[in-house]
Design an enzyme around this catalytic site. Structure first.
Site, PDB file in Angstrom:
ATOM      1  N   LEU A 146       1.052  -1.145   0.003  1.00  0.00           N
ATOM      2  CA  LEU A 146      -0.046  -0.124  -0.101  1.00  0.00           C
ATOM      3  C   LEU A 146       0.731   1.304   0.025  1.00  0.00           C
ATOM      4  O   LEU A 146       1.858   1.455   0.774  1.00  0.00           O
ATOM      5  CB  LEU A 146      -0.980  -0.127   1.402  1.00  0.00           C
ATOM      6  N   ILE A 147       0.636   2.204  -0.920  1.00  0.00           N
ATOM      7  CA  ILE A 147       1.504   3.264  -1.349  1.00  0.00           C
ATOM      8  C   ILE A 147       0.559   4.413  -0.914  1.00  0.00           C
ATOM      9  O   ILE A 147      -0.468   4.473  -1.448  1.00  0.00           O
ATOM     10  CB  ILE A 147       1.919   3.326  -2.481  1.00  0.00           C
ATOM     11  N   GLY A 192      -0.294   8.741  -1.662  1.00  0.00           N
ATOM     12  CA  GLY A 192       0.428   9.733  -2.207  1.00  0.00           C
ATOM     13  C   GLY A 192       0.619   9.361  -3.772  1.00  0.00           C
ATOM     14  O   GLY A 192       1.717   9.737  -4.158  1.00  0.00           O
ATOM     15  N   SER A 219      -0.792  10.037  -6.563  1.00  0.00           N
ATOM     16  CA  SER A 219      -1.345  10.888  -7.632  1.00  0.00           C
ATOM     17  C   SER A 219      -0.434  11.409  -8.763  1.00  0.00           C
ATOM     18  O   SER A 219      -0.577  11.896  -9.700  1.00  0.00           O
ATOM     19  CB  SER A 219      -2.342  12.139  -7.092  1.00  0.00           C
ATOM     20  N   GLY A 274       4.322  11.949  -9.069  1.00  0.00           N
ATOM     21  CA  GLY A 274       5.670  12.047  -8.473  1.00  0.00           C
ATOM     22  C   GLY A 274       6.114  10.634  -8.050  1.00  0.00           C
ATOM     23  O   GLY A 274       6.085   9.657  -8.608  1.00  0.00           O
ATOM     24  N   GLY A 291       5.249   8.901  -5.535  1.00  0.00           N
ATOM     25  CA  GLY A 291       4.189   7.648  -5.080  1.00  0.00           C
ATOM     26  C   GLY A 291       3.913   7.043  -6.573  1.00  0.00           C
ATOM     27  O   GLY A 291       3.497   5.713  -6.584  1.00  0.00           O
ATOM     28  N   SER A 328      13.436  13.026   2.955  1.00  0.00           N
ATOM     29  CA  SER A 328      14.077  13.787   2.293  1.00  0.00           C
ATOM     30  C   SER A 328      15.758  13.983   2.437  1.00  0.00           C
ATOM     31  O   SER A 328      15.891  13.835   3.733  1.00  0.00           O
ATOM     32  CB  SER A 328      13.679  15.227   2.325  1.00  0.00           C
ATOM     33  N   TYR A 347       9.405  22.412   6.339  1.00  0.00           N
ATOM     34  CA  TYR A 347       9.383  21.207   5.881  1.00  0.00           C
ATOM     35  C   TYR A 347      10.461  20.446   6.226  1.00  0.00           C
ATOM     36  O   TYR A 347      10.094  19.180   6.628  1.00  0.00           O
ATOM     37  CB  TYR A 347       9.451  21.396   4.186  1.00  0.00           C
TER      38      TYR A 347
END
Length: 245
Positions: free
Chosen positions: A5-6, A8, A10, A12, A14, A127, A140
């Site tokens: 299950l991943i 995000g 939509s 990039g 993910g 990141s 961020y």
């Protein structure tokens, strides 16, 4: 056949990670706030589910619909460029709700089933800003650095039940919708005193040298999912690998 299950998916990282796992024969549960048709290849091994990682009811519904999960990839996140001084606290909290608390909530949701089975993998995507922080992304970076510490600690207790916990640290990816996912949050966050400084920073972003692609991240996430060692951190992209070294 394993199921991942991943979050995000939509765009990039993910989206590319979902494609990569499909290509390698996995069952894929691709989740996103607003499901989109046609962005992934048709397959009887693919399900696309709505999921808002900031909404407990949405999390519960998605996990129930997904069924047993072998690997959870916490990828959903939002970016934010701006001078910290000009960033409202409500905006900072919004970034933490998705990047930090959303990751924690999804992790809490899958641990019970993995613990009962004595197996599972949780991969948190952070990141390279946590390796070498740079200007104008203080909120961020804080939200992602919190997940670094959370993951490192969780790995110890989860290992008691056969659950492996991993960190994937992508480098700078200019084509991965980082700013697009920020929406209107960045409006007004580069105030006049910071404008000359921001111009110099953005000029550097325009010519970054080595960059990270979505394919780089997908490959490393897949490697982390299959890694049975005690390795915690996986840098993704040539720039992230250099920073990690």
């Amino acid at each position: 056949m394993k199921t991942v299950l991943i979050t995000g998916c939509s765009s990039g990282y993910g989206l590319e990670t979902a494609r990569y796992f499909l290509w390698h024969g996995w069952n894929v549960v691709a989740t996103m706030r607003t499901p989109k048709e046609g962005i992934l290849p048709a397959s009887d091994r693919l399900r696309i589910l709505p999921l808002d990682v900031t909404d407990p009811k949405s999390i519960a519904a998605a996990l129930e619909a997904a069924g047993p999960i072998d690997v959870l990839v916490n990828n959903a996140g939002i970016g934010l460029f701006g001078a910290f001084e000009a960033t409202p606290m409500d905006t900072i909290r919004e970034v933490f709700e998705t990047n930090t608390f959303g990751t924690m909530a999804m992790t809490r949701g899958v641990i019970p089933q993995m613990r009962e089975r004595g197996a599972g993998v949780i991969i948190n995507v952070t990141s390279s800003a946590t390796l070498a922080p740079f200007p104008l992304v203080a909120a961020y970076t804080a939200s992602k650095t919190a997940i670094q510490g959370f993951t490192a600690s969780l790995a110890h207790e989860a290992a008691e039940f056969g659950i492996r916990v991993k960190l994937v640290e992508p480098g700078y990816g200019p084509n991965t919708n980082f700013t697009a996912n920020s929406g209107d949050r960045m409006n007004g966050l580069i105030t006049e005193p910071y404008a000359p400084f921001a111009q110099r920073i953005f000029a550097g972003f325009a010519n970054p040298g080595a960059v990270t692609t979505a394919e780089d991240v997908a490959e490393v996430v897949f490697r982390a999912a299959n890694d049975t060692s005690r390795q915690l951190r996986f840098a993704a992209g040539a720039d992230a690998v250099a920073l990690a070294a």
